[in-house]
Motif scaffolding. Structure first.
Motif, mmCIF file in Angstrom:
data_model
loop_
_atom_site.group_PDB
_atom_site.id
_atom_site.type_symbol
_atom_site.label_atom_id
_atom_site.label_comp_id
_atom_site.label_asym_id
_atom_site.label_seq_id
_atom_site.Cartn_x
_atom_site.Cartn_y
_atom_site.Cartn_z
ATOM 1 N N THR A 119 -8.303 -23.861 33.913
ATOM 2 C CA THR A 119 -9.094 -23.031 33.008
ATOM 3 C C THR A 119 -8.238 -22.435 31.896
ATOM 4 N N GLU A 120 -6.988 -22.102 32.228
ATOM 5 C CA GLU A 120 -6.121 -21.461 31.238
ATOM 6 C C GLU A 120 -5.874 -22.349 30.020
ATOM 7 N N VAL A 121 -5.917 -23.674 30.203
ATOM 8 C CA VAL A 121 -5.676 -24.593 29.086
ATOM 9 C C VAL A 121 -6.779 -24.472 28.037
ATOM 10 N N LEU A 122 -7.978 -24.103 28.458
ATOM 11 C CA LEU A 122 -9.134 -24.070 27.566
ATOM 12 C C LEU A 122 -9.355 -22.707 26.914
ATOM 13 N N ILE A 123 -8.541 -21.724 27.276
ATOM 14 C CA ILE A 123 -8.783 -20.360 26.804
ATOM 15 C C ILE A 123 -8.749 -20.273 25.278
ATOM 16 N N VAL A 124 -7.718 -20.823 24.657
ATOM 17 C CA VAL A 124 -7.566 -20.697 23.196
ATOM 18 C C VAL A 124 -8.685 -21.402 22.447
ATOM 19 N N PRO A 125 -8.975 -22.690 22.727
ATOM 20 C CA PRO A 125 -10.086 -23.324 21.990
ATOM 21 C C PRO A 125 -11.435 -22.667 22.263
ATOM 22 N N LEU A 126 -11.651 -22.192 23.486
ATOM 23 C CA LEU A 126 -12.909 -21.508 23.776
ATOM 24 C C LEU A 126 -13.023 -20.206 22.992
ATOM 25 N N PHE A 127 -11.935 -19.477 22.884
ATOM 26 C CA PHE A 127 -11.980 -18.218 22.126
ATOM 27 C C PHE A 127 -12.258 -18.491 20.654
ATOM 28 N N HIS A 128 -11.616 -19.524 20.088
ATOM 29 C CA HIS A 128 -11.879 -19.867 18.685
ATOM 30 C C HIS A 128 -13.345 -20.271 18.508
ATOM 31 N N GLU A 129 -13.879 -20.959 19.482
ATOM 32 C CA GLU A 129 -15.288 -21.353 19.402
ATOM 33 C C GLU A 129 -16.195 -20.139 19.426
ATOM 34 N N MET A 130 -15.905 -19.173 20.286
ATOM 35 C CA MET A 130 -16.729 -17.971 20.352
ATOM 36 C C MET A 130 -16.619 -17.150 19.062
ATOM 37 N N VAL A 131 -15.421 -17.129 18.460
ATOM 38 C CA VAL A 131 -15.259 -16.439 17.172
ATOM 39 C C VAL A 131 -16.100 -17.113 16.102
ATOM 40 N N PHE A 132 -16.073 -18.446 16.070
ATOM 41 C CA PHE A 132 -16.838 -19.198 15.079
ATOM 42 C C PHE A 132 -18.337 -18.955 15.250
ATOM 43 N N LEU A 133 -18.795 -18.855 16.509
ATOM 44 C CA LEU A 133 -20.225 -18.653 16.788
ATOM 45 C C LEU A 133 -20.629 -17.183 16.727
ATOM 46 N N GLY A 134 -19.663 -16.285 16.546
ATOM 47 C CA GLY A 134 -19.972 -14.860 16.494
ATOM 48 C C GLY A 134 -20.383 -14.280 17.828
ATOM 49 N N MET A 135 -19.835 -14.800 18.909
ATOM 50 C CA MET A 135 -20.224 -14.362 20.246
ATOM 51 C C MET A 135 -19.174 -13.507 20.939
ATOM 52 N N VAL A 136 -18.122 -13.131 20.231
ATOM 53 C CA VAL A 136 -17.121 -12.232 20.824
ATOM 54 C C VAL A 136 -17.763 -10.868 21.055
ATOM 55 N N ASP A 137 -17.462 -10.266 22.195
ATOM 56 C CA ASP A 137 -18.025 -8.969 22.577
ATOM 57 C C ASP A 137 -19.546 -9.025 22.750
ATOM 58 N N THR A 138 -20.048 -10.159 23.197
ATOM 59 C CA THR A 138 -21.474 -10.300 23.505
ATOM 60 C C THR A 138 -21.611 -10.872 24.918
ATOM 61 N N PRO A 139 -22.734 -10.609 25.584
ATOM 62 C CA PRO A 139 -22.929 -11.168 26.929
ATOM 63 C C PRO A 139 -22.874 -12.693 26.947
ATOM 64 N N TRP A 140 -23.445 -13.357 25.938
ATOM 65 C CA TRP A 140 -23.453 -14.812 25.933
ATOM 66 C C TRP A 140 -22.079 -15.390 25.673
ATOM 67 N N GLY A 141 -21.218 -14.647 25.019
ATOM 68 C CA GLY A 141 -19.842 -15.091 24.871
ATOM 69 C C GLY A 141 -19.107 -15.119 26.190
#
Length: 276
Positions: A119-141
Motif C-alpha cells: 500500500t505504501e507504494v501507492l500513497i504518493v500517486p493516490l494523494f496526487h489523484e485526490m488533490v487533482f479531484l479536490g477530495m483532500v480533507d473529504t470523506p470520499w477522499g
C-alpha cells in the motif's frame, strides 16, 4: 482397560492459555492505566493496579466534541468502504468466475498481482489523484482509495467457482439475466464468504491509520486512529486519557467480533484462509 491421559490435548490447552494470556497483557495494561488517576500513570516503579479506580480519564475524553466527530467519521468510512468492497468485489469476481472473454486470464493475473503491491507504494500517486479531484480533507477522499482490494476479488472468485453451475443454467432456461442470477442466486448462496469479507474489510478500514492521516488535516475530517495520534501529541504525558481513547476506539471491534465470531470462523473455512 485404563484410559490414557490425553497429554497432547493437555499440552495444547496449556500453550493456548499461555498465548491468550500473553496476548491479553497489553489490553489489560491499557485498561488498567485508563482507570488510574493521572498522577499514578508515571510513577516509578510502575504498578499494575491503581490505588483507586477512577473514570476521570473517560469523562475528560468523552466530553470533548472531537471524539464524537472522529467516531462518526470512522463508522461512516468503515461502513461505506465495506459496502462498496462487497458490492464491487463480488461483481468483479462473478465476472471472472462465470464469463469467458478475451484476456480474462491475463486480467485476473493482473488483479492477483495487485495483492503483492504494498500500500505504501501507492500513497504518493493516490494523494496526487485526490488533490487533482479536490477530495483532500473529504470523506470520499478517505473512502475511495480503500475500495479497491484485489485480495477480496480473488477470494470471492474462488468461492464462486464452487457454486454449482446447474443452478445458473436452470435460471438461464427460465429466462433470467446475468444480473438476476448474480443478485438472486449467487449472492444469497455466498453469505458466509460475503460476511467474512465484510468483517475483515470493516476491521481493516477501522484500523487504517496511514492513508487517513495523509489525506486529512482538518480535525473534522479525521478518523478515530488519526484523531488518537493528535490526542497523544496534545496531551503529552496524560497517559490515562490516551489509554481511555484507545479503549474507546477498540470497543466497536471487540463488539463486532463477539457478535459475529461464528461468521468469521465460517468465512475463514469457506474462503480457504485457514491454510487449506
Amino acid at each position: 482397560m485404563i484410559a490414557r491421559f490425553p497429554w497432547g490435548t493437555a499440552v495444547l490447552g496449556v500453550v493456548t492459555v499461555a498465548l491468550a494470556a500473553l496476548w491479553s497483557l497489553p489490553f489489560a495494561w491499557t485498561l488498567l492505566t485508563s482507570l488510574k488517576p493521572e498522577s499514578e500513570t508515571t510513577e516509578v516503579p510502575l504498578r499494575w493496579l491503581p490505588s483507586e479506580f477512577t473514570l476521570e480519564a473517560y469523562r475528560s475524553v468523552l466530553t470533548t466534541d472531537d471524539i464524537w466527530i472522529w467516531l462518526f467519521n470512522s463508522v461512516f468510512t468503515a461502513g461505506m468502504v465495506t459496502v462498496l468492497v462487497v458490492l464491487l468485489s463480488s461483481m468483479a469476481a462473478y465476472g471472472f468466475s462465470r464469463t469467458d472473454f478475451r484476456g480474462r486470464k491475463a486480467l485476473l493475473g493482473f488483479v492477483v498481482a495487485g495483492v503483492l503491491v504494498p500500500t505504501e507504494v501507492l500513497i504518493v500517486p493516490l494523494f496526487h489523484e485526490m488533490v487533482f479531484l479536490g477530495m483532500v480533507d473529504t470523506p470520499w477522499g478517505v473512502i475511495l482509495p480503500q475500495v479497491v482490494l484485489p485480495a477480496m476479488v480473488y477470494i470471492l472468485k474462488v468461492f464462486f467457482d464452487g457454486v454449482p453451475r446447474e443452478l445458473e443454467e436452470a435460471a438461464i432456461v427460465d429466462g433470467a439475466s446475468r444480473w438476476r442470477i448474480y443478485w438472486r442466486i449467487v449472492m444469497p448462496l455466498s453469505r458466509p464468504v460475503l460476511a467474512a469479507v465484510a468483517i475483515f474489510t470493516f476491521i481493516t478500514t477501522w484500523n487504517n491509520f496511514l492513508w487517513p492521516f495523509i489525506v486529512t488535516a482538518d480535525p473534522g475530517s479525521m478518523t478515530l486512529p488519526v484523531g488518537l495520534a493528535t490526542v497523544q501529541g496534545s496531551y503529552g504525558v496524560r497517559y490515562a486519557e490516551v489509554m481511555a481513547t484507545v479503549v474507546i476506539a477498540g470497543l466497536p471491534l471487540l463488539l463486532l467480533f463477539v457478535l459475529f465470531q461464528r461468521h468469521i470462523v465460517r468465512g475463514v473455512a469457506h474462503t480457504g484462509l485457514a491454510g487449506r
